[in-house]
Scaffold this motif. Structure first.
Motif, PDB file in Angstrom:
ATOM      1  N   PHE A  34     -31.949 -87.460  20.945  1.00 53.51           N
ATOM      2  CA  PHE A  34     -31.364 -87.336  19.506  1.00 53.51           C
ATOM      3  C   PHE A  34     -30.551 -87.953  18.539  1.00 53.51           C
ATOM      4  O   PHE A  34     -30.412 -88.509  17.253  1.00 53.51           O
TER       5      PHE A  34
ATOM      6  N   PHE B 101     -32.299 -91.010  17.829  1.00 47.99           N
ATOM      7  CA  PHE B 101     -33.719 -90.962  17.086  1.00 47.99           C
ATOM      8  C   PHE B 101     -32.596 -90.317  15.427  1.00 47.99           C
ATOM      9  O   PHE B 101     -33.467 -91.140  14.096  1.00 47.99           O
ATOM     10  N   ALA B 102     -31.410 -89.830  15.145  1.00 45.97           N
ATOM     11  CA  ALA B 102     -30.229 -90.121  13.602  1.00 45.97           C
ATOM     12  C   ALA B 102     -30.407 -91.658  13.061  1.00 45.97           C
ATOM     13  O   ALA B 102     -30.266 -92.203  12.231  1.00 45.97           O
TER      14      ALA B 102
ATOM     15  N   GLN C 244     -32.752 -93.355  11.425  1.00 47.05           N
ATOM     16  CA  GLN C 244     -33.393 -92.651  10.169  1.00 47.05           C
ATOM     17  C   GLN C 244     -32.505 -93.234   9.326  1.00 47.05           C
ATOM     18  O   GLN C 244     -32.211 -92.717   7.525  1.00 47.05           O
TER      19      GLN C 244
ATOM     20  N   TRP D   7     -31.887 -86.010   7.318  1.00 50.76           N
ATOM     21  CA  TRP D   7     -32.716 -86.694   9.037  1.00 50.76           C
ATOM     22  C   TRP D   7     -31.868 -86.558   9.971  1.00 50.76           C
ATOM     23  O   TRP D   7     -32.076 -86.299  10.949  1.00 50.76           O
TER      24      TRP D   7
ATOM     25  N   TYR E 167     -31.749 -84.069  12.715  1.00 44.99           N
ATOM     26  CA  TYR E 167     -30.899 -85.084  14.407  1.00 44.99           C
ATOM     27  C   TYR E 167     -29.853 -84.857  15.375  1.00 44.99           C
ATOM     28  O   TYR E 167     -29.365 -84.251  16.672  1.00 44.99           O
TER      29      TYR E 167
ATOM     30  N   GLY F 263     -40.731 -84.585  14.653  1.00 39.27           N
ATOM     31  CA  GLY F 263     -39.828 -84.544  15.004  1.00 39.27           C
ATOM     32  C   GLY F 263     -38.671 -82.850  15.027  1.00 39.27           C
ATOM     33  O   GLY F 263     -38.304 -82.522  15.636  1.00 39.27           O
TER      34      GLY F 263
ATOM     35  N   LEU G 290     -37.211 -80.962  18.394  1.00 36.94           N
ATOM     36  CA  LEU G 290     -36.418 -80.330  18.013  1.00 36.94           C
ATOM     37  C   LEU G 290     -36.098 -78.186  18.478  1.00 36.94           C
ATOM     38  O   LEU G 290     -35.415 -77.578  19.309  1.00 36.94           O
TER      39      LEU G 290
END
Length: 128
Positions: free
Chosen positions: A18, A21-22, A25, A34, A38, A110, A114
């Motif tokens: 995560f 993923f953040a 963004q 976003w 995340y 996504g 989560l």
């Protein structure tokens, strides 16, 4: 509360994912939406890895993520549009999503990740 090693590994894995993923963004058109999504997921997984559960954060996360996922599912350029009108076009053909139905389908995915992670954590921690 003590948690199993497998549960810790599961959550630390998602903390790392995560956060990645953040970070990805950063160049997204809406990183201000976003990145917090995340990062909240990473924080909740970090807390879960220590056996802690903030019920208000789980309810907030699950509520917001579920409502946003439902919106993306039914939006005019959302997941249903991608599946029906665009014949489930490949969503990983390029990282730059120039078609809104691809971007919204990725965002839906996504959120689904989560939501599933939160539900698994909730069920595990509530049993303890």
């Amino acid at each position: 509360m003590p948690v199993s090693t497998g549960f810790k590994v599961y959550n630390i894995t998602f903390v790392v994912l995560f956060i990645i993923f953040a970070g990805l963004q950063y160049n997204d058109p809406d990183p201000y939406v976003w990145m917090p999504i995340y990062l909240l997921g990473a924080w909740i997984c970090y807390q879960a890895s220590k056996g802690q559960m903030n019920i208000r954060l789980y309810i907030l996360g699950l509520s917001v993520y579920s409502l946003y996922a439902i919106y993306l599912l039914f939006d005019k350029t959302g997941v249903i549009d991608w599946a029906s009108d665009h014949h489930a076009e490949n969503i990983v053909q390029t990282m730059k999503a120039e078609k809104p139905w691809i971007e919204e389908t990725r965002e839906f995915g996504g959120l689904l990740i989560l939501i599933v992670v939160f539900v698994i954590n909730w069920m595990y921690l509530r049993r303890k």
